[in-house]
Design an enzyme around this catalytic site. Structure first.
Site, PDB file in Angstrom:
ATOM      1  N   THR A  82       0.860  -1.186   0.000  1.00  0.00           N
ATOM      2  CA  THR A  82       0.000   0.000   0.000  1.00  0.00           C
ATOM      3  C   THR A  82       0.892   1.231   0.000  1.00  0.00           C
ATOM      4  OG1 THR A  82      -0.145   0.102   2.413  1.00  0.00           O
ATOM      5  CG2 THR A  82      -1.822  -1.200   1.278  1.00  0.00           C
ATOM      6  N   GLN A 129       6.584  -4.124  -5.310  1.00  0.00           N
ATOM      7  CA  GLN A 129       5.430  -3.919  -6.184  1.00  0.00           C
ATOM      8  C   GLN A 129       5.714  -2.765  -7.145  1.00  0.00           C
ATOM      9  OE1 GLN A 129       3.349  -1.018  -5.699  1.00  0.00           O
ATOM     10  NE2 GLN A 129       1.863  -1.503  -7.280  1.00  0.00           N
ATOM     11  N   THR A 157       1.100  -4.620 -10.273  1.00  0.00           N
ATOM     12  CA  THR A 157      -0.310  -4.314 -10.013  1.00  0.00           C
ATOM     13  C   THR A 157      -0.912  -3.677 -11.251  1.00  0.00           C
ATOM     14  OG1 THR A 157       0.143  -3.984  -7.669  1.00  0.00           O
ATOM     15  CG2 THR A 157      -1.907  -3.074  -8.514  1.00  0.00           C
ATOM     16  N   ARG A 166     -15.787  10.135  -5.025  1.00  0.00           N
ATOM     17  CA  ARG A 166     -16.311   9.355  -3.898  1.00  0.00           C
ATOM     18  C   ARG A 166     -17.504  10.107  -3.311  1.00  0.00           C
ATOM     19  NH1 ARG A 166     -10.688   9.286  -3.746  1.00  0.00           N
ATOM     20  NH2 ARG A 166      -9.806   7.175  -3.901  1.00  0.00           N
ATOM     21  N   LYS A 255      -1.033  -8.781  -9.700  1.00  0.00           N
ATOM     22  CA  LYS A 255      -2.066  -8.477  -8.710  1.00  0.00           C
ATOM     23  C   LYS A 255      -3.218  -7.734  -9.380  1.00  0.00           C
ATOM     24  CE  LYS A 255      -2.570  -6.167  -4.214  1.00  0.00           C
ATOM     25  NZ  LYS A 255      -3.546  -5.116  -4.594  1.00  0.00           N
ATOM     26  N   HIS A 279      -8.322  -4.354  -5.854  1.00  0.00           N
ATOM     27  CA  HIS A 279      -7.610  -3.204  -5.287  1.00  0.00           C
ATOM     28  C   HIS A 279      -8.322  -2.643  -4.056  1.00  0.00           C
ATOM     29  CE1 HIS A 279      -4.056  -0.755  -6.798  1.00  0.00           C
ATOM     30  NE2 HIS A 279      -4.302  -0.266  -5.597  1.00  0.00           N
ATOM     31  N   ASP A 310      -6.720 -11.116  -2.066  1.00  0.00           N
ATOM     32  CA  ASP A 310      -6.483  -9.820  -1.427  1.00  0.00           C
ATOM     33  C   ASP A 310      -7.791  -9.042  -1.452  1.00  0.00           C
ATOM     34  OD1 ASP A 310      -5.690  -7.284  -0.630  1.00  0.00           O
ATOM     35  OD2 ASP A 310      -3.827  -7.321  -1.767  1.00  0.00           O
ATOM     36  N   GLY A 311      -8.368  -8.791  -0.271  1.00  0.00           N
ATOM     37  CA  GLY A 311      -9.582  -7.991  -0.231  1.00  0.00           C
ATOM     38  C   GLY A 311     -10.548  -8.430   0.842  1.00  0.00           C
ATOM     39  N   ARG A 314     -10.517  -9.486   7.550  1.00  0.00           N
ATOM     40  CA  ARG A 314     -10.566  -8.804   8.847  1.00  0.00           C
ATOM     41  C   ARG A 314     -10.388  -9.771  10.013  1.00  0.00           C
ATOM     42  NH1 ARG A 314     -10.211  -5.536   5.523  1.00  0.00           N
ATOM     43  NH2 ARG A 314     -11.459  -3.663   5.141  1.00  0.00           N
TER      44      ARG A 314
END
Length: 391
Positions: A82, A129, A157, A166, A255, A279, A310-311, A314
């Site tokens: 990240t 990455q 990636t 957003r 990725k 992502h 990946d995603g 939790r």
């Protein structure tokens, strides 16, 4: 770990990160795209999956060790790359130390806030990455720098569509942290004295440059300078991916795969691994959750290359669900960033411990002695859950 700093779930780490960070900094950690449909589905889809537990015959010990891209790791969880982890003064170096302390690997973003040389110095399991940014010569130069620093694998990636809108507003990230910017941000920063003090002890504000986009020893461009160059670079073709793969002597991951046909194209390009990923919901909103796409991709290519997910991870139980449905391991992003924001290196170690404990508990409940014993039969998958894209 002191009890007053320990947290028992990733959700509590997120709460502490929100309390500790200035609003604009915290919002950069939760950002997704457009309405946030995909980021929500990434997380909530795991709750639709159930377990089929045994009640007698659990193994006294559970084995979680595996390998990813040639690296031995103590649990099927690695750090996803990240960008700009300047929520903590030590940033990516703190994350790398935490990963090393817990016996796992780390993906380091080419948009990281710390030079790859400093990160590789504290963890010998680093995958660098790279984005398709600039000309081929520049891309190869960055890959070679990573190799010389000690990176043991390359991650390319490919899933990014530059979606900037957003519904809740985008985080306000400054171009650079100069006096003018610091004065402008002072009202929200002064209300977070603990966070401010951590940087104050270093006698420097958060660095918003990306040193791994420059040459070794150089400060590198600002985040937005590099981002602008990325926007202006034509996206790669599968021939480009194959070209880079041929020139990287070591494990190579692509990725951002959610489609079966793209997974097969990755195999044809000669990659070692793929990450089923959207992502983190930061890409094309409306893309299904990664876990929904995993089974079809794993069935199509899982016997030829390593498949990671990946995603939305939790909990340790999420990891077990992913492995049972075909993932070799998972990559985590927001989860460890919240740990980093909450308690620095200790917080990242805390997050990895939470996941390890959850994996162990789920394996015990399923009567499994190893993550390698997991199968789809251990998971209750409701009708209509999975998505087969491009099959």
């Amino acid at each position: 770990m002191a009890r007053d700093t320990w947290f028992e779930t990733v959700a509590i780490a997120q709460q502490r990160a929100k309390k500790r960070l200035p609003k604009s900094v915290y919002s950069s950690l939760i950002s997704a795209s457009e309405k946030g449909v995909t980021v929500t589905d990434n997380v909530e889809s795991f709750a639709e999956l159930g377990f089929a537990p045994h009640v007698v015959g659990a193994s006294a010990k559970r084995d979680m060790a595996t390998t990813v891209m040639g690296q031995n790791i103590s649990l099927p969880v690695i750090i996803s790359p990240t960008g700009v982890q300047a929520v903590d003064p030590d940033g990516e170096v703190a994350v790398a130390r935490a990963a090393a302390a817990r016996g796992t690997a780390m993906g380091l973003s080419s948009f990281a806030s710390k030079p790859i040389e400093e990160v590789c110095a504290v963890n010998d399991k680093i995958f660098f990455q790279i984005y398709w940014l600039g000309g081929k010569e520049a891309i190869l130069e960055r890959a070679q720098r990573a190799k010389e620093a000690g990176a043991v694998g390359l991650i390319t990636t490919t899933d990014w569509s530059f979606s900037h809108g957003r519904d809740w507003g985008s985080p306000k990230i400054p171009e650079q942290m100069n006096l003018k910017t610091m004065l402008k941000m002072s009202p929200e920063v002064l209300t977070k004295p603990r966070w401010l003090w951590e940087f104050g002890k270093q006698l420097s504000p958060p660095d918003l440059r990306v040193p791994n986009q420059g040459r070794r020893g150089e400060p590198g461009p600002t985040f937005f300078q590099a981002y602008g160059e990325w926007m202006g670079t034509p996206p790669p073709t599968w021939e480009d991916i194959a070209w880079l793969r041929e020139r990287w002597d070591g494990p190579f991951m692509v990725k951002g795969i959610v489609r079966v046909d793209d997974a097969k194209a990755a195999v044809d390009a000669g990659v070692s691994a793929i990450s089923v990923s959207n992502h983190g919901g930061n890409n094309l909103d409306g893309t299904p959750a990664a876990i929904r796409c995993l089974p079809a991709v794993a069935e199509a290519v899982g016997d030829q290359i390593e498949v990671l997910l990946d995603g939305g991870i939790r909990r340790g139980s999420d990891v077990v669900k992913a492995v049972a449905l075909g993932a070799r391991a998972v990559m985590i992003g927001r989860a460890y960033l919240w740990g980093l924001a909450a308690e620095g290196q200790t917080g990242v170690e805390n997050v990895l411990d939470i996941l390890r404990g959850g994996i162990d508990s789920a394996l015990m409940g399923l009567g499994k002695s190893s993550i390698h014993d997991l199968t789809p039969d251990d998971i209750l998958v409701p009708d209509g859950f999975t998505r087969t894209l491009g099959g």
